[in-house]
Structure formats: structure tokens, C-alpha cells
Design an enzyme around this catalytic site. Structure first.
Site, PDB file in Angstrom:
ATOM      1  N   TRP A 114      49.229  42.459  33.422  1.00 26.32           N
ATOM      2  CA  TRP A 114      49.403  41.839  34.739  1.00 26.32           C
ATOM      3  C   TRP A 114      50.853  41.896  35.196  1.00 26.32           C
ATOM      4  CZ3 TRP A 114      44.926  42.243  36.480  1.00 26.32           C
ATOM      5  CH2 TRP A 114      43.809  42.022  35.668  1.00 26.32           C
ATOM      6  N   ASP A 181      53.603  33.923  37.660  1.00 27.21           N
ATOM      7  CA  ASP A 181      52.157  34.129  37.752  1.00 27.21           C
ATOM      8  C   ASP A 181      51.519  33.239  36.694  1.00 27.21           C
ATOM      9  OD1 ASP A 181      49.537  34.977  37.603  1.00 27.21           O
ATOM     10  OD2 ASP A 181      49.991  37.091  37.270  1.00 27.21           O
ATOM     11  N   LYS A 205      40.081  30.183  36.706  1.00 27.74           N
ATOM     12  CA  LYS A 205      40.141  29.948  35.269  1.00 27.74           C
ATOM     13  C   LYS A 205      40.300  28.463  34.943  1.00 27.74           C
ATOM     14  CE  LYS A 205      42.334  34.475  34.706  1.00 27.74           C
ATOM     15  NZ  LYS A 205      41.224  35.244  34.126  1.00 27.74           N
TER      16      LYS A 205
END
Length: 369
Positions: A114, A181, A205
Site C-alpha cells: 500500500w 494511511d 475494517k
């Protein structure tokens, strides 16, 4: 033919133990309230899916979701909280588009897939200095030695790495704005969220259902690039319109609001951190003592959200997965790029599910070792 049963079964005590990396498990009470709202939202006679996004009903939902996120993170007055479309991946380019002028440099730390994607997108808007990477170790640790260039506009990190099971337990110290992030560990632990200048996270999540992205951003950070920014990608436009620049992801925001309410009822971040630490300790202890399994992340950098491990006998992996499925344990297959196993133990996963997972590992090991 049997008569159809139209009753909702809201008792999840017999449902599977859901370790999926995302979208992931949601609290029972959130699902219960959402199921009622799908038929009749708050006595309106309309489904939550049918109410106008600019009505007083949904405006109250958006306002509460933003307020709860701010409260749980204890953000100062310079921050604005947004719920946006596009997933966290859109933020990979929206961040540099708003913060990085062409000719300027941003610092990035590479800890996995990511952060790598974020680096690629940032290069479209300015220079990127990758000041540290754990790639040579298979991304199994968090870099500790790096120099942060003072001329950089911001430092970007990924706080938790879902694929490799690593997590920042001590954030970098710098005077630069930090962009983080937090897609896979947002609101899972106590910390000083004001140390960051921009926080973004897909909500699917730890704080809701797929379809929305939470962005918390310092207003003082904006308006400093020379380029023209498309309206829908301009943070200032979203702030001025209260996350209502266009039709927001109504249901996803509603689920986030309910999940944030639930999180507050658990004692907020202090309460959920204790539960999450207890879950992680139980599972890692079994991995460390079971002769059949082995953790893949460096111990000091292990994630409290995504527990990654392998077998020293890879030929048994498929058999173990089938055994787990039989025991109603789902979602533990490792990411396709690394293999092995990954148990995601996000906020809403009950401690009892981790106990079931540990017992399955013990039983399978006794049969195979």
C-alpha cells in the site's frame, strides 16, 4: 413446499468466526440496528437506502459520524473530518494533488504494497524521496533508521500493513506534517492523533462497511499548491460542503455512525485497545509455542490487527484451511502475494473467536506433529 421464513435471524452466536482482512466483521448490535433501518429508518416509513441525502434525517447521520470520529480521536480545532468516496486508494493521489506542488518533494517510507502504491501515485505530482524501505526483508519489519529531509512538504507512512502483519508502534518524530494511511488500524488503539496532519482510512475494517473513506485533515495544511484541483478532489471544497459536495455513500456512512457509537460504548479507544491487545497476545502466544506454526513479522513490529503466520510444512496448509472451514473459521488464507495465513482481529472480532482459532491450531497440531 415449505413456507418461506421471513423472520430475521439476528442471533449471531452460531455464525462463523470471521477473520477476513476486509470488508470485515461488524458488531452484532450494528447489524441489528441496520437491518431495522433497511425497512424503516427511525419511523420515517422509508428505508435508510431511500432517504434523501440532504434531508434532516441523513444530515444528522453525517454530522454524528463526523463528530464521533473527532471525539474518539480527540482532535483539535484545526482538524476537519470528512467521509468521502473512492476508498483509501483514491487518497494515494488526492493527498499529493492537494499538498505537493510540481518541483517539490515529499518523503515516503516504504513498508509494503500500500505504501508502494502511494509512492507511485505521488510521483505524478512532484518528487518522491523514499527515505526507508523494508523491502529487502520481505516487508517483515518497520524501518528504524532513516533521515527525514527538512525540505520535504510532508512525510507519508502506512501505520499498519495488512499483507505482511507489521505495525508502527512508535511514530516517527519530525516537524514535518505527517500523512498517515490508517486503513487497517484506525481507532484500534490510543495515541495522540494530533501528531498527524492528515489521517485517512477506508472504513471497512475497524469503523464500518465498505464504501466510505474517513479523512481527518488540518485545514491549515491546505491552499498552498499552485495547481488547479478538480472540484471533487479538492479537500477544501469537501470541507466547505460538509462532506456533502455530491451524494455521499449514505449507507456506508450510516454503518460507520453506528459502529462509532458502538466503539464509544466499549470505553472508546482505551477500552478497545485492551481488548485488541488481549486478542493479539492470545494468538501470538499460540503461534510462538505451537511447533507447526511460525510468525512471519519481526516480533517487535508485529501488528495487533493482522496476524500473519506460516507452516513449516507447507504441504499441510490446504488441509488446515479445510479443517478451519469445518470449524466455521473463515478468512485466514494469506494474501495471494505472500501465501501462508493471516488472521485479521479487528475491533469487532470477539475474543471468543480468537479462542476458537487457538483451539483449532492446537488440535490440528496434535494430529500432525
Amino acid at each position: 413446499m415449505e413456507k418461506a421464513n421471513n423472520e430475521f435471524n439476528l442471533d449471531r452466536t452460531m455464525k462463523v468466526h470471521n477473520f477476513n482482512a476486509g470488508p470485515s466483521v461488524l458488531p452484532n448490535e450494528v447489524l441489528y440496528k441496520a437491518s431495522k433501518a433497511l425497512i424503516d429508518y427511525d419511523g420515517t416509513g422509508m428505508s435508510i437506502l431511500e432517504i434523501g441525502h440532504r434531508t434532516e434525517y441523513f444530515m444528522a447521520v453525517m454530522d454524528e459520524a463526523r463528530s464521533l470520529a473527532r471525539e474518539l480521536m480527540q482532535l483539535d480545532d484545526d482538524f476537519e473530518v470528512l467521509f468521502l468516496h473512492g476508498g483509501a486508494s483514491t487518497q494515494f493521489m488526492q493527498v499529493p494533488m492537494n499538498l505537493l506542488d510540481s518541483g517539490e518533494t515529499a518523503a515516503y517510507i516504504d513498508t509494503g504494497v500500500w505504501s508502494n502504491k502511494a509512492i507511485k501515485e505521488a510521483k505524478l505530482f512532484g518528487y518522491v524521496d523514499v527515505i526507508a524501505s523494508s523491502k529487502e526483508g520481505g516487508y517483515n519489519y518497520i524501518p528504524k533508521q532513516f533521515n527525514i529531509p527538512g525540505q520535504a512538504k510532508y512525510l507519508h507512512i502506512t501505520s499498519n500493513n495488512t499483507i505482511y502483519g507489521t505495525q508502527w508502534h512508535e511514530m516517527p518524530k519530525t516537524d514535518l506534517p505527517i500523512v498517515v494511511d490508517m486503513s487497517s488500524d484506525i481507532l484500534s488503539r490510543q495515541m495522540d492523533y494530533n501528531q498527524f496532519s492528515l489521517i485517512f482510512a477506508g472504513v471497512q475494517k475497524n469503523m464500518g462497511a465498505a464504501g466510505a473513506t474517513m479523512v481527518a485533515i488540518r485545514k491549515s495544511l491546505l491552499g498552498k499548491v499552485g495547481r488547479k484541483i478538480p472540484t471533487m478532489l479538492d479537500y477544501q471544497q469537501h470541507i466547505e460542503n460538509g462532506s456533502m459536495l455530491n451524494t455521499p455513500p449514505v449507507f456506508a456512512v450510516y454503518i460507520s455512525m453506528l459502529t462509532l457509537r458502538w466503539l464509544k460504548s466499549q470505553g472508546g479507544l482505551a477500552g478497545i485497545e485492551k481488548i485488541n491487545a488481549k486478542k493479539a497476545a492470545l494468538l501470538y502466544d499460540e503461534i510462538d509455542h505451537n511447533p507447526l506454526f511460525r510468525g512471519t513479522a519481526v516480533k517487535e513490529d508485529r501488528s495487533l490487527m493482522n496476524v500473519c503466520f506460516v507452516m513449516d510444512k507447507p504441504e499441510l496448509e490446504e488441509e488446515f484451511l479445510k479443517f478451519c472451514k469445518k470449524e466455521d473459521i473463515v478468512g485466514i488464507r494469506g494474501h495471494r502475494t505472500v501465501g501462508g495465513f493471516r488472521a485479521s482481529i479487528y475491533n469487532a472480532l470477539p475474543y471468543e473467536s480468537v479462542e476458537v482459532m487457538v483451539e483449532a491450531m492446537k488440535y490440528f497440531s496434535l494430529k500432525k506433529v
